[in-house]
Motif scaffolding. Sequence first.
Motif, mmCIF file in Angstrom:
data_model
loop_
_atom_site.group_PDB
_atom_site.id
_atom_site.type_symbol
_atom_site.label_atom_id
_atom_site.label_comp_id
_atom_site.label_asym_id
_atom_site.label_seq_id
_atom_site.Cartn_x
_atom_site.Cartn_y
_atom_site.Cartn_z
ATOM 1 N N GLY A 53 0.815 -1.216 0.000
ATOM 2 C CA GLY A 53 0.000 0.000 0.000
ATOM 3 C C GLY A 53 0.842 1.257 0.000
ATOM 4 N N VAL A 54 1.887 1.283 0.819
ATOM 5 C CA VAL A 54 2.781 2.439 0.876
ATOM 6 C C VAL A 54 3.507 2.604 -0.457
ATOM 7 C CG1 VAL A 54 4.907 3.325 1.942
ATOM 8 C CG2 VAL A 54 3.053 2.446 3.371
ATOM 9 N N THR A 55 4.010 1.507 -1.025
ATOM 10 C CA THR A 55 4.720 1.564 -2.302
ATOM 11 C C THR A 55 3.797 2.046 -3.417
ATOM 12 O OG1 THR A 55 6.172 -0.232 -1.589
ATOM 13 C CG2 THR A 55 6.083 0.222 -3.946
ATOM 14 N N ALA A 56 2.606 1.473 -3.505
ATOM 15 C CA ALA A 56 1.659 1.885 -4.549
ATOM 16 C C ALA A 56 1.231 3.333 -4.350
ATOM 17 C CB ALA A 56 0.440 0.963 -4.542
ATOM 18 N N GLY A 57 1.014 3.748 -3.114
ATOM 19 C CA GLY A 57 0.632 5.132 -2.835
ATOM 20 C C GLY A 57 1.728 6.109 -3.221
ATOM 21 N N PHE A 58 2.976 5.760 -2.935
ATOM 22 C CA PHE A 58 4.115 6.606 -3.300
ATOM 23 C C PHE A 58 4.216 6.740 -4.814
ATOM 24 C CE2 PHE A 58 8.634 7.146 -4.322
ATOM 25 C CZ PHE A 58 8.879 8.351 -3.673
ATOM 26 N N ALA A 59 4.115 5.614 -5.532
ATOM 27 C CA ALA A 59 4.198 5.633 -6.996
ATOM 28 C C ALA A 59 3.056 6.465 -7.593
ATOM 29 C CB ALA A 59 4.170 4.212 -7.547
ATOM 30 N N LEU A 60 1.864 6.285 -7.075
ATOM 31 C CA LEU A 60 0.717 7.056 -7.554
ATOM 32 C C LEU A 60 0.900 8.538 -7.255
ATOM 33 C CD1 LEU A 60 -2.060 6.989 -8.883
ATOM 34 C CD2 LEU A 60 -3.045 6.649 -6.617
ATOM 35 N N GLY A 61 1.480 8.861 -6.123
ATOM 36 C CA GLY A 61 1.747 10.253 -5.767
ATOM 37 C C GLY A 61 2.712 10.917 -6.722
ATOM 38 N N ILE A 62 3.756 10.201 -7.144
ATOM 39 C CA ILE A 62 4.721 10.758 -8.096
ATOM 40 C C ILE A 62 4.039 11.084 -9.416
ATOM 41 C CG2 ILE A 62 6.714 10.157 -9.537
ATOM 42 C CD1 ILE A 62 7.877 8.728 -7.121
ATOM 43 N N VAL A 63 3.190 10.206 -9.891
ATOM 44 C CA VAL A 63 2.498 10.423 -11.155
ATOM 45 C C VAL A 63 1.426 11.502 -11.019
ATOM 46 C CG1 VAL A 63 1.019 9.341 -12.894
ATOM 47 C CG2 VAL A 63 2.988 8.106 -11.995
ATOM 48 N N ALA A 64 0.686 11.510 -9.929
ATOM 49 C CA ALA A 64 -0.444 12.435 -9.764
ATOM 50 C C ALA A 64 -0.027 13.838 -9.335
ATOM 51 C CB ALA A 64 -1.433 11.859 -8.751
ATOM 52 N N PHE A 65 1.140 13.992 -8.703
ATOM 53 C CA PHE A 65 1.544 15.284 -8.152
ATOM 54 C C PHE A 65 1.476 16.430 -9.161
ATOM 55 C CE2 PHE A 65 4.557 18.535 -6.873
ATOM 56 C CZ PHE A 65 4.139 18.791 -5.581
ATOM 57 N N PRO A 66 2.062 16.293 -10.388
ATOM 58 C CA PRO A 66 2.007 17.432 -11.307
ATOM 59 C C PRO A 66 0.590 17.777 -11.773
ATOM 60 C CG PRO A 66 3.176 15.594 -12.310
ATOM 61 C CD PRO A 66 2.861 15.207 -10.907
ATOM 62 N N TYR A 67 -0.315 16.817 -11.718
ATOM 63 C CA TYR A 67 -1.697 17.096 -12.094
ATOM 64 C C TYR A 67 -2.430 17.827 -10.960
ATOM 65 C CZ TYR A 67 -1.001 13.929 -16.006
ATOM 66 O OH TYR A 67 -0.534 13.342 -17.142
#
Length: 163
Positions: free
Chosen positions: A15-29
């Motif tokens: 969950g932490v790994t997937a959340g971190f990866a999703l955060g990197i992709v979603a942050f600029p949006y």
Amino acid sequence: MKNLIIGLLLGAMLGVTAGFALGIVAFPYLFPPAPVNEQLTGLVTGARVAAGRFIHADPKDPLHHGRGGVQVYQNLVHLESDFEVGPGPKYHLYLVPDADVGPDTAVDETMFVDLGRLKAFSGSQNYPVPPGTDLADYGSVVVWCEQFGVLISPARLVADTPP
């Protein structure tokens, strides 16, 4: 009980790994940089060398697109006020030797010049050209996503003819 604890730990790590990866992709949006409005006043030395327009390189790809004008001077690349690209991580502005750059062009394998990280997803911006760069060797300016190795938007340069 032991299996339950192992399962909870594995689930938490995933969950932490997937959340971190999703955060990197979603942050600029979610938190795009503010548009900039840099002027040319006092920065340009010499006449304009070339100009072009950014295009949507792959209409089948709704995420990676761009539009707007670019002007190239001997010491500076200027993105015009109508410049805009779809948001994403780690976008850079490159001078690329190829004039016809498309989704299948291996931009990162060419002898490109990295002008720096994109300052904003829209608005006029200035990027210094490294001294000694022969602009006649470059046919395009492209926005490239370094993080994922993806072409965002190319602009074919048309050389200005001397008066």
